[in-house]
Design an enzyme around this catalytic site. Structure first.
Site, PDB file in Angstrom:
ATOM      1  N   ASP A  13      29.795  56.814   4.284  1.00  0.00           N
ATOM      2  CA  ASP A  13      28.359  56.356   3.971  1.00  0.00           C
ATOM      3  C   ASP A  13      27.056  57.037   5.092  1.00  0.00           C
ATOM      4  OD1 ASP A  13      28.795  54.978   2.186  1.00  0.00           O
ATOM      5  OD2 ASP A  13      28.809  53.040   2.959  1.00  0.00           O
ATOM      6  N   LYS A  16      27.076  62.228   3.502  1.00  0.00           N
ATOM      7  CA  LYS A  16      27.108  63.242   3.275  1.00  0.00           C
ATOM      8  C   LYS A  16      26.719  63.478   1.580  1.00  0.00           C
ATOM      9  CE  LYS A  16      31.397  60.334   2.281  1.00  0.00           C
ATOM     10  NZ  LYS A  16      30.351  59.405   2.902  1.00  0.00           N
ATOM     11  N   GLY A  40      30.150  56.282  -2.980  1.00  0.00           N
ATOM     12  CA  GLY A  40      28.765  56.254  -3.282  1.00  0.00           C
ATOM     13  C   GLY A  40      27.930  57.441  -2.585  1.00  0.00           C
ATOM     14  N   HIS A  41      27.692  58.302  -3.101  1.00  0.00           N
ATOM     15  CA  HIS A  41      27.291  59.842  -2.446  1.00  0.00           C
ATOM     16  C   HIS A  41      25.641  59.451  -3.259  1.00  0.00           C
ATOM     17  CE1 HIS A  41      30.940  61.632  -1.588  1.00  0.00           C
ATOM     18  NE2 HIS A  41      30.827  60.282  -0.896  1.00  0.00           N
ATOM     19  N   GLN A 221      34.433  58.695   1.612  1.00  0.00           N
ATOM     20  CA  GLN A 221      34.590  58.177   3.056  1.00  0.00           C
ATOM     21  C   GLN A 221      35.220  59.169   4.071  1.00  0.00           C
ATOM     22  OE1 GLN A 221      37.059  58.127  -0.349  1.00  0.00           O
ATOM     23  NE2 GLN A 221      36.153  56.627  -1.076  1.00  0.00           N
TER      24      GLN A 221
HETATM   25  P1  GDP Z   1      27.268  58.957   1.607  1.00  0.00           P
HETATM   26  O1  GDP Z   1      28.313  57.940   1.206  1.00  0.00           O
HETATM   27  O2  GDP Z   1      27.709  59.384   3.185  1.00  0.00           O
HETATM   28  O3  GDP Z   1      27.187  59.939   0.921  1.00  0.00           O
HETATM   29  O4  GDP Z   1      25.968  58.151   2.314  1.00  0.00           O
HETATM   30  P2  GDP Z   1      25.145  57.407   0.947  1.00  0.00           P
HETATM   31  O5  GDP Z   1      25.138  57.851  -0.003  1.00  0.00           O
HETATM   32  O6  GDP Z   1      25.805  56.580   0.720  1.00  0.00           O
HETATM   33  O7  GDP Z   1      25.352  56.757   2.540  1.00  0.00           O
HETATM   34  C1  GDP Z   1      23.639  56.531   3.150  1.00  0.00           C
HETATM   35  C2  GDP Z   1      22.339  55.921   3.011  1.00  0.00           C
HETATM   36  O8  GDP Z   1      21.024  57.401   3.485  1.00  0.00           O
HETATM   37  C3  GDP Z   1      21.821  56.536   1.767  1.00  0.00           C
HETATM   38  O9  GDP Z   1      20.718  55.600   0.941  1.00  0.00           O
HETATM   39  C4  GDP Z   1      20.405  58.629   2.296  1.00  0.00           C
HETATM   40  O10 GDP Z   1      19.571  58.858   0.891  1.00  0.00           O
HETATM   41  C5  GDP Z   1      20.405  58.224   3.284  1.00  0.00           C
HETATM   42  N1  GDP Z   1      20.272  58.981   3.881  1.00  0.00           N
HETATM   43  C6  GDP Z   1      21.288  59.467   4.585  1.00  0.00           C
HETATM   44  N2  GDP Z   1      20.108  61.313   5.788  1.00  0.00           N
HETATM   45  C7  GDP Z   1      19.116  59.825   5.760  1.00  0.00           C
HETATM   46  C8  GDP Z   1      17.870  59.923   7.017  1.00  0.00           C
HETATM   47  O11 GDP Z   1      18.448  60.792   7.699  1.00  0.00           O
HETATM   48  N3  GDP Z   1      17.661  59.062   6.884  1.00  0.00           N
HETATM   49  C9  GDP Z   1      17.196  58.266   6.736  1.00  0.00           C
HETATM   50  N4  GDP Z   1      16.010  56.634   6.669  1.00  0.00           N
HETATM   51  N5  GDP Z   1      18.271  57.821   5.391  1.00  0.00           N
HETATM   52  C10 GDP Z   1      18.731  58.576   5.271  1.00  0.00           C
HETATM   53  P1  IMO Z   2      31.651  57.079   0.868  1.00  0.00           P
HETATM   54  O1  IMO Z   2      32.448  58.078  -0.011  1.00  0.00           O
HETATM   55  C1  IMO Z   2      32.316  53.093   3.530  1.00  0.00           C
HETATM   56  C2  IMO Z   2      35.788  51.342   2.187  1.00  0.00           C
HETATM   57  C3  IMO Z   2      35.939  49.922   1.844  1.00  0.00           C
HETATM   58  C4  IMO Z   2      36.846  48.981   2.213  1.00  0.00           C
HETATM   59  C5  IMO Z   2      37.985  50.134   2.832  1.00  0.00           C
HETATM   60  C6  IMO Z   2      38.745  50.171   1.094  1.00  0.00           C
HETATM   61  O2  IMO Z   2      30.336  56.094  -0.267  1.00  0.00           O
HETATM   62  O3  IMO Z   2      31.406  57.043   2.411  1.00  0.00           O
HETATM   63  P2  IMO Z   2      39.277  50.978  -0.732  1.00  0.00           P
HETATM   64  O4  IMO Z   2      38.424  50.888  -2.424  1.00  0.00           O
HETATM   65  O5  IMO Z   2      39.146  52.488  -0.567  1.00  0.00           O
HETATM   66  O6  IMO Z   2      40.737  50.431  -1.663  1.00  0.00           O
HETATM   67  O7  IMO Z   2      38.250  50.274  -0.472  1.00  0.00           O
HETATM   68  O8  IMO Z   2      36.973  51.603   2.069  1.00  0.00           O
HETATM   69  N1  IMO Z   2      35.078  52.212   1.521  1.00  0.00           N
HETATM   70  C7  IMO Z   2      34.229  53.166   1.762  1.00  0.00           C
HETATM   71  N2  IMO Z   2      33.496  52.969   2.767  1.00  0.00           N
HETATM   72  N3  IMO Z   2      31.809  54.645   1.969  1.00  0.00           N
HETATM   73  C8  IMO Z   2      33.131  54.941   1.048  1.00  0.00           C
HETATM   74  O9  IMO Z   2      32.684  55.913   0.303  1.00  0.00           O
HETATM   75  C9  IMO Z   2      34.124  53.556   0.537  1.00  0.00           C
HETATM   76  N4  IMO Z   2      35.294  53.766   0.450  1.00  0.00           N
HETATM   77  C10 IMO Z   2      36.151  52.772   0.763  1.00  0.00           C
HETATM   78  O10 IMO Z   2      34.942  49.568   1.397  1.00  0.00           O
HETATM   79  O11 IMO Z   2      37.198  48.864   3.319  1.00  0.00           O
HETATM   80 MG    MG Z   3      28.737  56.764   0.078  1.00  0.00          MG
END
Ligand code: GDP
Ligand code: IMO
Ligand code: MG
Length: 425
Positions: A13, A16, A40-41, A221
């Site tokens: 999270d 990416k 979840g991207h 991840q």
């Molecule tokens: P990922 O799994 O690495 O793609 O990240 P996620 O999408 O799960 O979580 C990142 C969250 O931060 C999302 O809600 C993005 O929209 C938000 N985000 C990304 N970059 C920034 C930033 O520079 N500032 C803020 N405030 N939000 C950001």
């Molecule tokens: P993105 O790509 C954050 C965590 C789960 C749990 C552990 C194992 O959005 O960064 P799993 O279901 O993979 O066997 O769970 O990994 N986890 C993540 N945490 N971002 C993710 O993906 C994750 N995918 C799995 O919360 O701790």
């Molecule tokens: Mg994510």
């Protein structure tokens, strides 16, 4: 030809999705190489928010080729939902989404087993069947898209596997057994969903690389969730690290160009497991609220804490990360003081290294240094417009990690970004 690997350098999270989307502008092909719909991207573009779980984030830009490699575990029902959702948003996957014939399928019993094991192990998984699907792959009891047309093969394989699965579900967990004919029905549905997309993606990708196309490897991840280098056993079941790219796509290590790590200006984690810099106080709550730190897949509140340079150095070294994108700097707006963990104190000693064992990691005390806070960074697009204290913070993190911050993100929208280097040059 150029390629950029975009890899999470914390516990996932990191943002990416946003960075992949940003760099997709100049890419031709975007590939996922591991994980599944546990990811979840999030991408925010043109005033809309998109969350991708299985399909590469590059799908949002027209005409880009998207590959789901052999290293993934694929739930075809989740794939169908994602394709349908994209369609309602006007995005067609049609002729540009390709799924490896050698990927592993997440079967309904993997999901059942994930729920069952979670009750005893308490890893805090996403309960999407990821761990069991990888376990069965390595136990040589998996099914792959290339098997689905072979009805006799499917029936024999699933029959044997289901004996194993049901013995576990019934005897170990006191759950109901799964019925073979129901599972075979699911498999027929899987075949119909996947058919238009399945191909030898290694062949396709190598051809693209040879033609000089620009490729993005989209990690899911993060390194601290890596099965080998993460906080085992509180990890996911694949290799988000750079090594996963070769095995998860069937390409040469020579085809991996730049390796960009994505880090937040602080740290978060979802699920269980030690987290040395966690803030279980008002500051942690402030970051969670301001940063919208709730899981993009499961909606769970993310645990929040200060930036951890010990963990980050370990991630960068094990993944060979040479450049960084630092996201969410704006979230720290308004904090008077910002802390960074530079070392750990454990069992009476200071250390720069990240322990392998989680019981040790659970008893480390972070050694902090304190920085001046800042305000009003939200949406800043030029490096020089960041405040002096933000410059000092970035400089110090570069210093601690020995790697340059090439991209600074100051908001969720694609436009709220500072690019200090053109990564495609
Ligand atoms: P990922 O799994 O690495 O793609 O990240 P996620 O999408 O799960 O979580 C990142 C969250 O931060 C999302 O809600 C993005 O929209 C938000 N985000 C990304 N970059 C920034 C930033 O520079 N500032 C803020 N405030 N939000 C950001
Ligand atoms: P993105 O790509 C954050 C965590 C789960 C749990 C552990 C194992 O959005 O960064 P799993 O279901 O993979 O066997 O769970 O990994 N986890 C993540 N945490 N971002 C993710 O993906 C994750 N995918 C799995 O919360 O701790
Ligand atoms: Mg994510």
């Amino acid at each position: 030809m150029g390629s950029i690997a975009i890899i999470g350098a914390q516990w996932g999270d990191e943002g990416k999705g946003k960075i992949v989307h940003l760099l997709t502008e100049n890419a031709d092909v975007i590939c996922r190489y591991q994980g599944g719909n546990n990811a979840g991207h999030t991408v925010v573009a043109g005033g809309k928010k998109y969350v991708l779980h299985l399909i590469p984030s590059g799908i949002l830009k027209e005409g880009k080729i998207c590959i789901i490699g052999n290293g993934l575990v694929v739930n075809p029902y989740a794939l169908q939902d994602e394709i349908d959702l994209l369609k309602t948003l006007g995005i067609e996957c049609g002729s540009r989404l390709f799924i490896s014939d050698r990927a592993s399928l997440i079967m309904p019993y993997h999901i059942e087993l994930d729920h069952a094991y979670e009750e005893s192990l308490g890893i805090g998984t996403t309960k999407r069947g990821i761990g069991p699907a990888y376990s069965y792959k390595y136990a040589r009891m998996g099914l792959r898209p290339c098997d689905l047309e072979e009805e006799d093969y499917v029936k024999t394989t699933v029959g044997t596997v289901l004996d194993e699965v049901n013995a576990t579900l019934v005897n170990r967990f006191g759950r109901n057994p799964l019925d073979l004919s129901r599972v075979l029905e699911d498999i027929r549905a899987y075949r119909d969903i996947l058919k238009p997309f399945v191909t030898d993606t290694s062949l396709l990708l190598n051809r693209c690389i040879n033609e000089g196309k620009n490729v993005i490897f989209e990690g899911a991840q993060g390194i601290l969730l890596d099965i080998d280098f993460g906080t085992y056993p509180y990890v996911t079941s694949s290799n988000p690290s750079t090594g996963g790219i070769c095995t998860g796509l069937g390409i040469s290590p020579k085809s991996i160009g730049r390796v960009l790590g994505v880090l937040k200006a602080y740290t978060t984690r979802v699920g269980e497991g030690p987290f040395p810099t966690e803030l279980e106080d008002k500051t942690g709550e402030f970051i969670r609220k301001k940063g919208g730190e709730f899981g993009a897949s499961t909606g769970r509140p993310r645990r929040c804490g200060w930036f951890d340079a010990v963990a980050a150095r370990h991630a960068l070294r094990t993944a060979g990360i040479e450049e960084l994108a630092m996201t969410k700097l704006d979230v720290l707006d308004g904090l008077e003081k910002i802390r960074v963990c530079t070392q750990y104190q454990v069992d009476g000693q200071r250390t720069d290294e990240f322990p392998a064992n989680v019981a040790v990691l659970a008893r480390v005390e972070p050694v902090y240094e304190e920085h001046e806070g800042w305000d009003n960074l939200g949406g800043v697009k030029n490096y020089k417009d960041l405040s002096k204290s933000a410059h000092r913070y970035i400089d110090r993190i570069e210093d601690l990690l020995g790697v340059r911050v090439a991209i600074v993100s100051t908001g969720s929208d694609e436009k709220e970004t500072i690019q200090r280097t053109n990564l495609w040059d």
